[in-house]
Design a protein around this motif. Sequence first.
Motif, PDB file in Angstrom:
ATOM      1  N   ALA A 144       0.803  -1.224   0.000  1.00 50.43           N
ATOM      2  CA  ALA A 144       0.000   0.000   0.000  1.00 50.43           C
ATOM      3  C   ALA A 144       0.832   1.268   0.000  1.00 50.43           C
ATOM      4  CB  ALA A 144      -0.934  -0.003   1.211  1.00 50.43           C
ATOM      5  N   ALA A 145       2.113   1.142   0.314  1.00 47.94           N
ATOM      6  CA  ALA A 145       2.960   2.329   0.452  1.00 47.94           C
ATOM      7  C   ALA A 145       3.042   3.147  -0.824  1.00 47.94           C
ATOM      8  CB  ALA A 145       4.359   1.923   0.905  1.00 47.94           C
ATOM      9  N   GLY A 146       2.938   2.489  -1.965  1.00 44.17           N
ATOM     10  CA  GLY A 146       3.030   3.201  -3.228  1.00 44.17           C
ATOM     11  C   GLY A 146       1.962   4.265  -3.382  1.00 44.17           C
ATOM     12  N   SER A 147       0.795   4.035  -2.784  1.00 44.28           N
ATOM     13  CA  SER A 147      -0.289   5.008  -2.893  1.00 44.28           C
ATOM     14  C   SER A 147      -0.031   6.236  -2.027  1.00 44.28           C
ATOM     15  CB  SER A 147      -1.621   4.372  -2.492  1.00 44.28           C
ATOM     16  OG  SER A 147      -1.607   3.990  -1.116  1.00 44.28           O
ATOM     17  N   VAL A 148       0.845   6.087  -1.025  1.00 42.77           N
ATOM     18  CA  VAL A 148       1.194   7.215  -0.164  1.00 42.77           C
ATOM     19  C   VAL A 148       2.293   8.044  -0.812  1.00 42.77           C
ATOM     20  CG1 VAL A 148       2.067   7.907   2.110  1.00 42.77           C
ATOM     21  CG2 VAL A 148       0.565   5.909   1.883  1.00 42.77           C
ATOM     22  N   PRO A 153       9.190  10.376   0.052  1.00 43.56           N
ATOM     23  CA  PRO A 153       9.461   9.742   1.339  1.00 43.56           C
ATOM     24  C   PRO A 153       8.210   9.661   2.210  1.00 43.56           C
ATOM     25  CG  PRO A 153      10.220  11.993   1.379  1.00 43.56           C
ATOM     26  CD  PRO A 153       9.773  11.736  -0.027  1.00 43.56           C
ATOM     27  N   LEU A 154       8.234   8.680   3.109  1.00 46.26           N
ATOM     28  CA  LEU A 154       7.118   8.530   4.028  1.00 46.26           C
ATOM     29  C   LEU A 154       7.641   8.275   5.431  1.00 46.26           C
ATOM     30  CD1 LEU A 154       6.866   5.268   4.699  1.00 46.26           C
ATOM     31  CD2 LEU A 154       5.677   5.209   2.522  1.00 46.26           C
ATOM     32  N   VAL A 209      11.959   7.153   9.171  1.00 50.71           N
ATOM     33  CA  VAL A 209      11.824   7.847   7.900  1.00 50.71           C
ATOM     34  C   VAL A 209      12.290   6.908   6.789  1.00 50.71           C
ATOM     35  CG1 VAL A 209      12.591   9.803   6.487  1.00 50.71           C
ATOM     36  CG2 VAL A 209      12.149  10.113   8.942  1.00 50.71           C
ATOM     37  N   VAL A 210      11.477   6.751   5.755  1.00 50.89           N
ATOM     38  CA  VAL A 210      11.786   5.848   4.646  1.00 50.89           C
ATOM     39  C   VAL A 210      11.812   6.668   3.359  1.00 50.89           C
ATOM     40  CG1 VAL A 210      11.076   3.793   3.376  1.00 50.89           C
ATOM     41  CG2 VAL A 210      10.651   3.946   5.843  1.00 50.89           C
ATOM     42  N   ALA A 226      12.796  -3.095   6.418  1.00 55.68           N
ATOM     43  CA  ALA A 226      13.624  -2.975   7.619  1.00 55.68           C
ATOM     44  C   ALA A 226      13.047  -1.947   8.583  1.00 55.68           C
ATOM     45  CB  ALA A 226      15.060  -2.604   7.241  1.00 55.68           C
ATOM     46  N   ALA A 227      12.513  -0.844   8.036  1.00 54.19           N
ATOM     47  CA  ALA A 227      11.937   0.191   8.886  1.00 54.19           C
ATOM     48  C   ALA A 227      10.713  -0.318   9.633  1.00 54.19           C
ATOM     49  CB  ALA A 227      11.575   1.410   8.039  1.00 54.19           C
TER      50      ALA A 227
END
Length: 691
Positions: A169-173, A176-177, A192-193, A201-202
């Motif tokens: 789901a991170a791609g929709s955010v 950096p996130l 922070v990614v 890993a985060a």
Amino acid sequence: MVTLTSTPGPERTTAGRDRPERPFSRVLVANRGEIAVRVIRTLRRLGIHSIAVYSDADADAPHVLLADEAVRIGPAPATESYLDPARIVDAALATGAQAVHPGYGFLSEHAGFARACREAGIVFVGPGDEALDVMGDKIRAKLHVAASGVPIVPGIADPSLDDAALIEAAGSVGFPLLVKPSAGGGGKGMQVVHAAGELAAALATARRVASAAFGDDTLLLERLIERPRHIEVQVLADAAGTVVHLGERECSLQRRHQKVIEEAPSPLLDAPTRARIGAAACDAARSVGYLGAGTVEFLVSDAAPDEFFFIEMNTRLQVEHPVTELVTGVDLVEQQLRIAAGEPLAFAQQQVRLEGHAVEARLYAETPHRGFLPSTGPVLAWRAPEGEGVRVDAGIREGQQITAYYDPMIAKVISYGSDRAQALERLDRALADTVVLGVDTNIAFLRRLLAEPGVQAGHLDTGLIDRMPESHAAEPVPELIDAAARRFARDDAVERLAAGDGGPTAWHSATGWRPGAVHATEVLLAPRDHPHEMRTVAAVPDAAMPDALADAVIRVDDDGAVWVHHRGASAAFVRIDRRTHAERRRAATERGADAADPDLRAPMPGTVTAVFAENGDTVEAGDAIVAIEAMKMEHRVVAALDGTVRLAVAVGDLVGRDQAVARIEPHPAASEPDPSDGPYAGAVANAPDQE
């Protein structure tokens, strides 16, 4: 300005409705340190009997001595004392407390603790169950306030998602996130990614820290807003449904998501934006039927100040509440108590005015030039600054032991001025006059931060500190070196006098004595954290301190180190004997000037929370060997060279600063010259008798 009551700090003109009656007669303060002291001061002003609680580590702490009564609640670890709801409730019942003030941190946002207090017939000085339940969960809180029209940061807030689903789901955010634990606060566990490859890993790190710190490893993802401003709004809400805000605080100066310097009001917001963000904060509070004092936090775009996004709501008193008190004249602790007792607010929104400017600096027991790692030890000297427009909230005293069990913040220095420039100048002067010896502090760093052009101009964002040059140990000024050398020389003379067999003669009592004169003795000393940076100083042991050093504060710790504070600068020195110095130089020469030290040492005192290698494993330079946690911070100790690891600690062990936790035995090939490499071409290993 409301100015209903006097607040701790500079004298202020008081006006408005006077309410001298006590909302309660006996209140227990379920906290420690400076916040416990600060709450107890208001209780004493109101004539309320104050009850402190303490762990074994705090038996003689200032909050215990200030309170009218004190109760032991357990051993030093917070989980067995300040974080145990049953112990706090038992203490309240045993002392006849009508109410419990939780301060901040510890159990202040623990819904179960609040319910336990109410079930026992004790008033919890804080909001109701709905606010604690909803706002205590960042995912729930965002969804809840969004439904009330409060703008939120784009992200993923679904507690049912596991790591694989979050990665998908991170791609929709977008990157950096920010990976954030849903429970807890203070930046603990945040990661922070910058790219998709870093996310797995985060997530693992964030879950581990969240589980250990909060007992809940639920995570959420948020869009990381570049160069944001962190602005929070103070709200008060009574049982009749009245909600007002007391303006905003600028909290953008942060390090590792922990606030360092805060101010009120924000230099960014204009009056219309202040009204809009204040109204949004009140809407967020109303949405959960809020009761008491709380803070609604927002991210505000530096490029577009009229855009702001809800982050979270802190359902308690904030660390930085003094700056709001100073610009409004409202004692927030008193308001908490009166609201908890069922009293209505004595003022309306239109009566709140912000006058002047206030700035707060958090004073930590930490070592900036060692990555801001916590510092522990006895407080050898403590002198709080004084002067017009200066307020100090502190919970330390001389002789007190700063331990690794609790947060490293030991005091807050707050300034008030007619405008921002005056407040900043007064804060810098107050920090220069603050004396803390025996533990390292961030005072010099705070003064350097205040001097930054961006800070002076009010051009702030949450990444400003990260962009500053790395902190290094300042070169001690000559006056500090001179004062330390004189103290070492004097102590030598006293020791020789005490050891003399024939009584106090010139031969025993004076170093370098010659007929007709006393000659200076040579003292070899070095900064405590850099013992290799030795210097030789000539000092006369019996000479009086020169006028230039008359106001120096000098202390000696149990290890013989000399701590000195003089005119805004502090340093600690150790005595170096010639034999030790020669042995260190010989070892460094044998190892090679650029070779890494094979011993891995703890960078701070704390507890070993993880061991990443087995004894005898082959490791490479950069591999994590152990993790050490203290004062809400985890630090990984990594191998400095390739080789075989020999562990000296296990999970759960307590370690001291600079204690060896492991040793890396270099591979045999690593110590032999490569015959094909540069000057070693064609060379052979030395025979045993060749040097």
